[in-house]
Design a protein around this motif. Structure first.
Motif, PDB file in Angstrom:
ATOM      1  N   GLU A 134      75.629  89.287  34.180  1.00  0.00           N
ATOM      2  CA  GLU A 134      75.497  88.869  35.579  1.00  0.00           C
ATOM      3  C   GLU A 134      74.294  87.937  35.751  1.00  0.00           C
ATOM      4  N   ALA A 135      73.199  88.237  35.039  1.00  0.00           N
ATOM      5  CA  ALA A 135      72.033  87.352  35.104  1.00  0.00           C
ATOM      6  C   ALA A 135      72.340  86.006  34.457  1.00  0.00           C
ATOM      7  N   GLU A 136      73.104  86.039  33.373  1.00  0.00           N
ATOM      8  CA  GLU A 136      73.494  84.797  32.708  1.00  0.00           C
ATOM      9  C   GLU A 136      74.382  83.946  33.622  1.00  0.00           C
ATOM     10  N   PHE A 137      75.259  84.599  34.355  1.00  0.00           N
ATOM     11  CA  PHE A 137      76.122  83.890  35.302  1.00  0.00           C
ATOM     12  C   PHE A 137      75.295  83.255  36.411  1.00  0.00           C
ATOM     13  N   ALA A 138      74.312  83.995  36.918  1.00  0.00           N
ATOM     14  CA  ALA A 138      73.427  83.430  37.941  1.00  0.00           C
ATOM     15  C   ALA A 138      72.689  82.209  37.387  1.00  0.00           C
ATOM     16  N   TYR A 140      73.753  80.176  35.097  1.00  0.00           N
ATOM     17  CA  TYR A 140      74.722  79.086  35.014  1.00  0.00           C
ATOM     18  C   TYR A 140      74.909  78.417  36.375  1.00  0.00           C
ATOM     19  N   LEU A 141      75.117  79.213  37.406  1.00  0.00           N
ATOM     20  CA  LEU A 141      75.345  78.658  38.735  1.00  0.00           C
ATOM     21  C   LEU A 141      74.143  77.862  39.221  1.00  0.00           C
ATOM     22  N   LEU A 142      72.957  78.386  38.984  1.00  0.00           N
ATOM     23  CA  LEU A 142      71.745  77.700  39.425  1.00  0.00           C
ATOM     24  C   LEU A 142      71.498  76.442  38.610  1.00  0.00           C
ATOM     25  N   ASN A 158      76.757  72.018  46.486  1.00  0.00           N
ATOM     26  CA  ASN A 158      77.067  73.062  47.469  1.00  0.00           C
ATOM     27  C   ASN A 158      78.029  74.096  46.903  1.00  0.00           C
ATOM     28  N   LEU A 159      78.976  73.659  46.091  1.00  0.00           N
ATOM     29  CA  LEU A 159      79.927  74.581  45.477  1.00  0.00           C
ATOM     30  C   LEU A 159      79.214  75.632  44.649  1.00  0.00           C
ATOM     31  N   HIS A 160      78.284  75.198  43.796  1.00  0.00           N
ATOM     32  CA  HIS A 160      77.616  76.132  42.888  1.00  0.00           C
ATOM     33  C   HIS A 160      76.532  76.943  43.594  1.00  0.00           C
ATOM     34  N   LEU A 161      75.831  76.336  44.536  1.00  0.00           N
ATOM     35  CA  LEU A 161      74.823  77.104  45.272  1.00  0.00           C
ATOM     36  C   LEU A 161      75.485  78.165  46.142  1.00  0.00           C
ATOM     37  N   THR A 162      76.599  77.814  46.780  1.00  0.00           N
ATOM     38  CA  THR A 162      77.327  78.787  47.594  1.00  0.00           C
ATOM     39  C   THR A 162      77.874  79.913  46.724  1.00  0.00           C
ATOM     40  N   ALA A 163      78.357  79.581  45.538  1.00  0.00           N
ATOM     41  CA  ALA A 163      78.846  80.612  44.620  1.00  0.00           C
ATOM     42  C   ALA A 163      77.715  81.553  44.235  1.00  0.00           C
ATOM     43  N   TYR A 164      76.530  80.998  43.968  1.00  0.00           N
ATOM     44  CA  TYR A 164      75.382  81.865  43.656  1.00  0.00           C
ATOM     45  C   TYR A 164      75.070  82.782  44.819  1.00  0.00           C
ATOM     46  N   ARG A 165      75.017  82.240  46.015  1.00  0.00           N
ATOM     47  CA  ARG A 165      74.697  83.056  47.189  1.00  0.00           C
ATOM     48  C   ARG A 165      75.718  84.173  47.373  1.00  0.00           C
TER      49      ARG A 165
END
Length: 210
Positions: A134-138, A140-142, A158-165
């Motif tokens: 899960e940390a690795e996924f975060a 990646y998104l960031l 916006n796509l990736h920041l929104t996915a992180y949020r």
């Protein structure tokens, strides 16, 4: 993160990336190889000024200052086994009504990864909702958000920041505070307690930014 000027700033995104990178390395057991890796991780955490104003985060940093190679035994007791884990590092252990792994909670995390084009390698060997993944996924998104922001590609940013949020709100923030409390209730080791306090402090600050 609120999508305002401050939280959209490249440095704020990179700050969060560095934090999750340390958490990923910690839970994958990579920080126990030698004292230098540990001290480098603590230096990174100490430099994230947005979070050092939080009381738990600051208290955790104090406990992390001294490298203790024997802490790996406590790390294994808490997160690896053998024996019943008192602070299991899996989302489903906290959100499933019976505390079972590899249930719908795990599959929901798997589907979130898949929605962003990712998949855990050897996914049937380690649950997708392991905190290291899960940390690795975060991360990646960031990383992707930072890359697209630098390129002025606001749509993909916006796509990736929104996915992180969304991942933070619907997954990380739902179970990691309880995970931290379990560590603090069941361990007297400074290294493990320190990392739990740092994580708890980060979660508190980040939740207020949503």
């Amino acid at each position: 993160m609120k999508q305002n000027r401050k939280s959209n700033d490249l440095s704020a995104i990179e700050c969060r990336y560095r934090f999750y990178a340390v958490i990923r390395s910690y839970y994958f057991g990579h920080l126990w190889d030698d004292g230098q890796r540990w001290l480098e991780a603590v230096e990174i955490l100490s430099g994230l000024e947005e979070f050092t104003q939080n009381e738990d985060y600051l208290s955790g940093l104090f406990l992390l200052q001294a490298y203790d190679s024997s802490a790996v035994y406590e790390f294994n007791r808490l997160f690896v086994g053998p024996g019943k884990l008192v602070a299991p590092p899996y989302e489903s252990a906290y959100l499933n009504s019976e505390g079972l792994l590899m249930q719908k909670e795990t599959l929901e995390v798997r589907e979130f990864y898949r929605s962003m084009g990712l998949e855990v390698q050897n996914k049937n060997c380690e649950p997708d909702d392991f905190i290291g993944f899960e940390a690795e996924f975060a991360c990646y998104l960031l990383h992707q958000a930072a890359k697209f922001l630098a390129q002025k590609d606001l749509s993909n940013f916006n796509l990736h920041l929104t996915a992180y949020r969304n991942f933070f709100v619907n997954h990380l923030s739902k179970w990691l505070p309880a995970h931290c409390r379990d560590i603090l209730a069941n361990s007297q080791n400074d290294a493990c307690r320190g990392m739990a306090l740092v994580l708890a402090g980060f979660l508190d600050v980040e939740a207020k930014n949503q």
